[in-house]
Design a protein around this motif. Structure first.
Motif, PDB file in Angstrom:
ATOM      1  N   GLY A 146       0.788  -1.227   0.000  1.00  0.00           N
ATOM      2  CA  GLY A 146       0.000   0.000   0.000  1.00  0.00           C
ATOM      3  C   GLY A 146       0.821   1.278   0.000  1.00  0.00           C
ATOM      4  O   GLY A 146       0.326   2.344  -0.400  1.00  0.00           O
ATOM      5  N   ILE A 147       2.103   1.203   0.399  1.00  0.00           N
ATOM      6  CA  ILE A 147       2.916   2.425   0.462  1.00  0.00           C
ATOM      7  C   ILE A 147       3.335   2.896  -0.928  1.00  0.00           C
ATOM      8  O   ILE A 147       3.798   4.024  -1.087  1.00  0.00           O
ATOM      9  CB  ILE A 147       4.173   2.232   1.337  1.00  0.00           C
ATOM     10  N   TYR A 148       3.169   2.038  -1.952  1.00  0.00           N
ATOM     11  CA  TYR A 148       3.622   2.392  -3.297  1.00  0.00           C
ATOM     12  C   TYR A 148       2.597   3.203  -4.086  1.00  0.00           C
ATOM     13  O   TYR A 148       2.861   3.569  -5.228  1.00  0.00           O
ATOM     14  CB  TYR A 148       3.983   1.126  -4.085  1.00  0.00           C
ATOM     15  N   GLY A 149       1.449   3.448  -3.502  1.00  0.00           N
ATOM     16  CA  GLY A 149       0.447   4.266  -4.178  1.00  0.00           C
ATOM     17  C   GLY A 149      -0.773   3.470  -4.618  1.00  0.00           C
ATOM     18  O   GLY A 149      -0.754   2.232  -4.669  1.00  0.00           O
ATOM     19  N   LYS A 150      -1.826   4.197  -4.956  1.00  0.00           N
ATOM     20  CA  LYS A 150      -3.110   3.579  -5.277  1.00  0.00           C
ATOM     21  C   LYS A 150      -3.046   2.733  -6.543  1.00  0.00           C
ATOM     22  O   LYS A 150      -3.619   1.635  -6.615  1.00  0.00           O
ATOM     23  CB  LYS A 150      -4.175   4.668  -5.425  1.00  0.00           C
ATOM     24  N   LYS A 151      -2.354   3.222  -7.579  1.00  0.00           N
ATOM     25  CA  LYS A 151      -2.291   2.482  -8.849  1.00  0.00           C
ATOM     26  C   LYS A 151      -1.591   1.138  -8.678  1.00  0.00           C
ATOM     27  O   LYS A 151      -2.030   0.117  -9.224  1.00  0.00           O
ATOM     28  CB  LYS A 151      -1.582   3.316  -9.908  1.00  0.00           C
ATOM     29  N   MET A 152      -0.497   1.145  -7.920  1.00  0.00           N
ATOM     30  CA  MET A 152       0.210  -0.102  -7.667  1.00  0.00           C
ATOM     31  C   MET A 152      -0.654  -1.055  -6.847  1.00  0.00           C
ATOM     32  O   MET A 152      -0.672  -2.266  -7.102  1.00  0.00           O
ATOM     33  CB  MET A 152       1.520   0.178  -6.924  1.00  0.00           C
ATOM     34  N   LEU A 153      -1.403  -0.516  -5.896  1.00  0.00           N
ATOM     35  CA  LEU A 153      -2.270  -1.354  -5.066  1.00  0.00           C
ATOM     36  C   LEU A 153      -3.369  -2.007  -5.907  1.00  0.00           C
ATOM     37  O   LEU A 153      -3.675  -3.186  -5.732  1.00  0.00           O
ATOM     38  CB  LEU A 153      -2.884  -0.516  -3.945  1.00  0.00           C
ATOM     39  N   ILE A 154      -3.934  -1.241  -6.833  1.00  0.00           N
ATOM     40  CA  ILE A 154      -4.970  -1.794  -7.721  1.00  0.00           C
ATOM     41  C   ILE A 154      -4.392  -2.895  -8.601  1.00  0.00           C
ATOM     42  O   ILE A 154      -4.987  -3.966  -8.768  1.00  0.00           O
ATOM     43  CB  ILE A 154      -5.589  -0.669  -8.589  1.00  0.00           C
ATOM     44  N   ALA A 155      -3.199  -2.638  -9.171  1.00  0.00           N
ATOM     45  CA  ALA A 155      -2.556  -3.624 -10.049  1.00  0.00           C
ATOM     46  C   ALA A 155      -2.231  -4.916  -9.298  1.00  0.00           C
ATOM     47  O   ALA A 155      -2.398  -6.020  -9.837  1.00  0.00           O
ATOM     48  CB  ALA A 155      -1.287  -3.040 -10.655  1.00  0.00           C
ATOM     49  N   THR A 156      -1.793  -4.780  -8.053  1.00  0.00           N
ATOM     50  CA  THR A 156      -1.412  -5.959  -7.275  1.00  0.00           C
ATOM     51  C   THR A 156      -2.602  -6.586  -6.543  1.00  0.00           C
ATOM     52  O   THR A 156      -2.431  -7.545  -5.792  1.00  0.00           O
ATOM     53  CB  THR A 156      -0.317  -5.603  -6.249  1.00  0.00           C
ATOM     54  N   THR A 157      -3.774  -6.031  -6.769  1.00  0.00           N
ATOM     55  CA  THR A 157      -4.997  -6.636  -6.238  1.00  0.00           C
ATOM     56  C   THR A 157      -5.735  -7.416  -7.314  1.00  0.00           C
ATOM     57  O   THR A 157      -6.191  -8.539  -7.083  1.00  0.00           O
ATOM     58  CB  THR A 157      -5.936  -5.559  -5.652  1.00  0.00           C
TER      59      THR A 157
END
Length: 265
Positions: A199-210
């Motif tokens: 989650g510390i990498y930002g919203k876009k990264m969180l969406i991609a890794t979800t």
């Protein structure tokens, strides 16, 4: 049920063969195991020195980050231990050994899994356990049954996720004869990505890794519940959704098998 029992028995026999083979060179096995125990400590030192300068990262303390990092290392090491056959699959295709696999009356995935069992990865597993225990003690987590279940599901889901990535890597070899090194971004690179909560990498990264490659399902969301940063009980069971990632990986494997053309021997 009988087929499953036979498959498990055969896989156990494969493991036994691999372990006996490694034990022929005990010194090499011991030194390699020690090497794997120590190799990731450079990443650990990087985390340690960073927290000498900064006390928290996006609200996560040093012990909490270690807890996060150790779980990713444990997931990867377990997957690498038993699914190493997929990681070295390009050699089987290049040498024409997969031809023999196809004519045997056993599932080809089971045979590829049994081709290589990397027991030396126990060194990395021990390292992950040491860091995990340290993280538990220092983070002050108040454990409950649900939190224990969440941790177990994280490991199960993470092993499934990395196994799926190894299957994709092997499936690519049907079309290229060699594995694509870019896949290391998603396997070895995940260890670097996973040393901090995603989650510390930002919203876009969180969406991609979800929703694309679900690292967050086996790391970030259940970790929030374990650390008491979220009360969503649903996060306990989120890692199990990572098991669904195996389905497209398996379909890609079947697609590759159908289009396999022998390279000779």
């Amino acid at each position: 049920m009988g087929k499953v029992k036979k498959a498990l028995h055969l896989y156990g026999h494969y493991i036994s063969i691999n372990v006996r083979s490694m034990m022929q060179y005990k010194s090499s096995f011991i030194l390699t195991t020690i090497g794997h125990f120590l190799v990731s400590f450079n990443v650990f030192l990087g985390i340690y020195f960073m927290f000498q300068r900064f006390h928290t990262v996006k609200g996560f303390t040093y012990p909490e980050v270690l807890l996060c990092f150790s779980i990713i290392i444990l997931e990867f090491a377990l997957a690498e231990m038993y699914a190493r056959g997929f990681d070295t699959f390009s050699g089987m295709v290049r040498r024409g050994e997969f031809d023999r696999v196809l004519v045997r009356p056993r599932n080809e995935i089971l045979q590829v899994l049994g081709n290589k069992f990397e027991f030396t990865r126990i060194g990395r597993i021990l390292q992950a356990v040491v860091l995990f225990v340290y993280g538990i003690v220092k983070s002050g987590v108040t454990w409950s049954l649900l939190k224990v279940i969440a941790a177990v599901f994280m490991i199960i889901g993470g092993v499934a996720l990395f196994t799926g990535l190894f299957i994709i890597y092997a499936s690519i070899c049907f079309f290229t004869l060699e594995g694509l090194e870019v896949m290391n971004i998603f396997t070895d690179g995940a260890k670097e990505l996973g040393k901090y909560p995603i989650g510390i990498y930002g919203k876009k990264m969180l969406i991609a890794t979800t929703f694309i490659i679900p690292y967050a399902l086996v790391q970030y969301y259940p970790l929030l519940y374990i650390l008491g940063k979220s009360t969503q009980v649903f996060y306990v069971f989120v890692p199990l959704f990572a098991l669904l990632f195996l389905l497209p990986c398996y379909l890609f494997w079947r697609f590759g098998v159908r289009h396999y053309k022998s390279s000779g021997s």
